[in-house]
Write a protein that holds these residues in place. Structure first.
Motif, PDB file in Angstrom:
ATOM      1  N   SER A 190       4.918   5.073   8.270  1.00 47.65           N
ATOM      2  CA  SER A 190       3.632   4.387   8.347  1.00 47.65           C
ATOM      3  C   SER A 190       3.796   2.965   7.800  1.00 47.65           C
ATOM      4  O   SER A 190       4.842   2.602   7.263  1.00 47.65           O
ATOM      5  CB  SER A 190       2.585   5.149   7.520  1.00 47.65           C
ATOM      6  N   GLY A 191       2.746   2.176   7.927  1.00 48.04           N
ATOM      7  CA  GLY A 191       2.810   0.799   7.481  1.00 48.04           C
ATOM      8  C   GLY A 191       2.745   0.638   5.978  1.00 48.04           C
ATOM      9  O   GLY A 191       2.916  -0.459   5.461  1.00 48.04           O
ATOM     10  N   GLY A 192       2.492   1.738   5.259  1.00 50.66           N
ATOM     11  CA  GLY A 192       2.394   1.656   3.815  1.00 50.66           C
ATOM     12  C   GLY A 192       1.016   1.204   3.370  1.00 50.66           C
ATOM     13  O   GLY A 192       0.115   0.965   4.180  1.00 50.66           O
ATOM     14  N   GLN A 193       0.828   1.109   2.089  1.00 49.31           N
ATOM     15  CA  GLN A 193      -0.460   0.708   1.522  1.00 49.31           C
ATOM     16  C   GLN A 193      -0.317  -0.635   0.824  1.00 49.31           C
ATOM     17  O   GLN A 193       0.575  -0.826   0.002  1.00 49.31           O
ATOM     18  CB  GLN A 193      -0.938   1.771   0.517  1.00 49.31           C
ATOM     19  N   LYS A 194      -1.200  -1.547   1.167  1.00 45.01           N
ATOM     20  CA  LYS A 194      -1.166  -2.893   0.587  1.00 45.01           C
ATOM     21  C   LYS A 194      -2.149  -2.980  -0.567  1.00 45.01           C
ATOM     22  O   LYS A 194      -3.313  -2.579  -0.443  1.00 45.01           O
ATOM     23  CB  LYS A 194      -1.517  -3.932   1.657  1.00 45.01           C
ATOM     24  N   VAL A 195      -1.648  -3.470  -1.706  1.00 42.90           N
ATOM     25  CA  VAL A 195      -2.497  -3.630  -2.889  1.00 42.90           C
ATOM     26  C   VAL A 195      -2.851  -5.108  -3.024  1.00 42.90           C
ATOM     27  O   VAL A 195      -1.969  -5.961  -3.199  1.00 42.90           O
ATOM     28  CB  VAL A 195      -1.778  -3.144  -4.165  1.00 42.90           C
TER      29      VAL A 195
ATOM     30  N   GLY B 210      -2.182  -5.186 -11.168  1.00 44.38           N
ATOM     31  CA  GLY B 210      -1.304  -4.327 -11.963  1.00 44.38           C
ATOM     32  C   GLY B 210      -1.888  -2.948 -12.165  1.00 44.38           C
ATOM     33  O   GLY B 210      -1.188  -1.934 -12.069  1.00 44.38           O
ATOM     34  N   VAL B 211      -3.188  -2.908 -12.428  1.00 43.11           N
ATOM     35  CA  VAL B 211      -3.867  -1.621 -12.626  1.00 43.11           C
ATOM     36  C   VAL B 211      -3.831  -0.799 -11.341  1.00 43.11           C
ATOM     37  O   VAL B 211      -3.558   0.400 -11.351  1.00 43.11           O
ATOM     38  CB  VAL B 211      -5.318  -1.845 -13.086  1.00 43.11           C
ATOM     39  N   LYS B 212      -4.126  -1.461 -10.200  1.00 38.54           N
ATOM     40  CA  LYS B 212      -4.113  -0.756  -8.920  1.00 38.54           C
ATOM     41  C   LYS B 212      -2.720  -0.203  -8.597  1.00 38.54           C
ATOM     42  O   LYS B 212      -2.579   0.900  -8.071  1.00 38.54           O
ATOM     43  CB  LYS B 212      -4.577  -1.691  -7.809  1.00 38.54           C
ATOM     44  N   LEU B 213      -1.704  -1.001  -8.925  1.00 40.39           N
ATOM     45  CA  LEU B 213      -0.330  -0.574  -8.656  1.00 40.39           C
ATOM     46  C   LEU B 213       0.027   0.659  -9.480  1.00 40.39           C
ATOM     47  O   LEU B 213       0.595   1.621  -8.958  1.00 40.39           O
ATOM     48  CB  LEU B 213       0.640  -1.713  -8.953  1.00 40.39           C
ATOM     49  N   VAL B 214      -0.331   0.636 -10.762  1.00 43.85           N
ATOM     50  CA  VAL B 214      -0.042   1.784 -11.628  1.00 43.85           C
ATOM     51  C   VAL B 214      -0.820   3.007 -11.154  1.00 43.85           C
ATOM     52  O   VAL B 214      -0.290   4.133 -11.142  1.00 43.85           O
ATOM     53  CB  VAL B 214      -0.381   1.457 -13.097  1.00 43.85           C
ATOM     54  N   GLU B 215      -2.074   2.815 -10.761  1.00 49.57           N
ATOM     55  CA  GLU B 215      -2.878   3.943 -10.266  1.00 49.57           C
ATOM     56  C   GLU B 215      -2.253   4.552  -9.015  1.00 49.57           C
ATOM     57  O   GLU B 215      -2.222   5.777  -8.846  1.00 49.57           O
ATOM     58  CB  GLU B 215      -4.304   3.471  -9.977  1.00 49.57           C
ATOM     59  N   PHE B 216      -1.742   3.682  -8.130  1.00 49.87           N
ATOM     60  CA  PHE B 216      -1.095   4.186  -6.912  1.00 49.87           C
ATOM     61  C   PHE B 216       0.168   4.968  -7.254  1.00 49.87           C
ATOM     62  O   PHE B 216       0.399   6.059  -6.729  1.00 49.87           O
ATOM     63  CB  PHE B 216      -0.751   3.025  -5.972  1.00 49.87           C
ATOM     64  N   LEU B 217       0.995   4.413  -8.145  1.00 49.56           N
ATOM     65  CA  LEU B 217       2.235   5.089  -8.540  1.00 49.56           C
ATOM     66  C   LEU B 217       1.936   6.424  -9.199  1.00 49.56           C
ATOM     67  O   LEU B 217       2.642   7.413  -8.991  1.00 49.56           O
ATOM     68  CB  LEU B 217       3.055   4.191  -9.460  1.00 49.56           C
ATOM     69  N   ALA B 218       0.867   6.470  -9.994  1.00 48.24           N
ATOM     70  CA  ALA B 218       0.481   7.717 -10.657  1.00 48.24           C
ATOM     71  C   ALA B 218       0.017   8.750  -9.642  1.00 48.24           C
ATOM     72  O   ALA B 218       0.308   9.936  -9.763  1.00 48.24           O
ATOM     73  CB  ALA B 218      -0.611   7.433 -11.696  1.00 48.24           C
ATOM     74  N   SER B 219      -0.721   8.276  -8.621  1.00 49.54           N
ATOM     75  CA  SER B 219      -1.228   9.219  -7.605  1.00 49.54           C
ATOM     76  C   SER B 219      -0.093   9.832  -6.795  1.00 49.54           C
ATOM     77  O   SER B 219      -0.199  10.948  -6.290  1.00 49.54           O
ATOM     78  CB  SER B 219      -2.197   8.503  -6.664  1.00 49.54           C
TER      79      SER B 219
END
Length: 259
Positions: A234-239, A246-255
């Motif tokens: 897939s095209g992946g998710q763009k933050v 930074g918060v969004k990136l950490v939340e994505f990695l945690a999910s």
């Protein structure tokens, strides 16, 4: 020294591979089949041991009729002869049943040294050397990056993530090798022509004293019950960074359970 090298024919890992819809086994008929890469290093090591200590090198293969192509290629590198365990009953055999067949074949060859690749690129289970050693009641020296032969004594450097371990045993023994042990030779034209005349013995499971019910799907301890093709990327998710990237990136990695 009597040396036997286990050679497996596998689908080329650089090409598209698939399983058959009917029985969930590897579709070898439509694949580009080659010698398992690690087994080429085992062949080369066998030839080097033979050059230093004399003796005979035998190729041992269990596989369908098409595996004869890989047998001839292996012989073109320099081994003296080959044994091909060929039987329709073998289709669907698991690793346990495969080890039983190969151990029985090795029993007819009485090797001092059995060499094989550390893994096959189709199954990647890395258990065959251990299984064979257990069935034959001999030592297993696995994951070798270096092999030293001194009479009846064998010493290897076992490759690990941290470095290497030194392990020793007496012949007969099974030694599995990684691709760090040597550089396999290319078959010469002379070797290719000579391979056509080298003897290849064909054995069935009955010849080895094994019943058809002990191998194939009938004797398998494990089977593939379902498979599906790898989903397309897939095209992946763009933050988008709006001050809280930074918060969004950490939340994505945690999910995704990366952190």
């Amino acid at each position: 020294m009597n040396i036997v090298v286990l050679v497996k024919q596998v689908p080329d890992s650089s090409a598209e591979r698939s399983l058959r819809a009917g029985d969930n086994t590897v579709d070898r008929g439509s694949a580009s089949n080659v010698i398992n890469e690690m087994d080429e290093y085992a062949i080369e090591e066998a030839l080097r041991v033979q050059a230093a200590h004399g003796g005979e090198v035998t190729i041992l293969t269990m596989g369908p009729q098409g595996a004869s192509e890989s047998i001839r290629k292996a012989l073109s590198m320099g081994p003296d002869r080959a044994v091909h365990v060929l039987d329709d009953a073998l289709h669907g055999s698991c690793a346990v049943a495969t080890s039983k067949v190969l151990a029985a074949a090795l029993g007819t060859l009485n090797p001092d040294l059995v060499l094989c690749g550390a893994e096959a690129t189709d199954g990647r289970v890395q258990v065959m050397a251990h299984m064979l050693a257990e069935r034959l009641g001999i030592a297993a020296l696995t994951g070798a990056r270096k092999l030293t032969v001194d009479g009846a004594s064998l010493t290897i450097e076992r490759q690990t993530e941290e470095g290497f371990e030194v392990v020793a045993a007496s012949t007969p023994a099974v030694v599995s090798v990684w691709d760090t042990i040597n550089e396999p030779r290319y078959p010469s034209f002379k070797g290719i022509m000579a391979a056509k005349k080298k003897p290849v013995q064909t054995l069935s499971v009955a010849d080895l004293g094994i019943a058809a019910s002990e191998v194939g799907f009938a004797g398998a301890s494990s089977v593939v019950v379902q498979h599906s093709k790898r989903p397309p990327r897939s095209g992946g998710q763009k933050v988008a960074d709006e001050g809280d990237g930074g918060v969004k990136l950490v939340e994505f990695l945690a999910s995704e359970k990366f952190v």
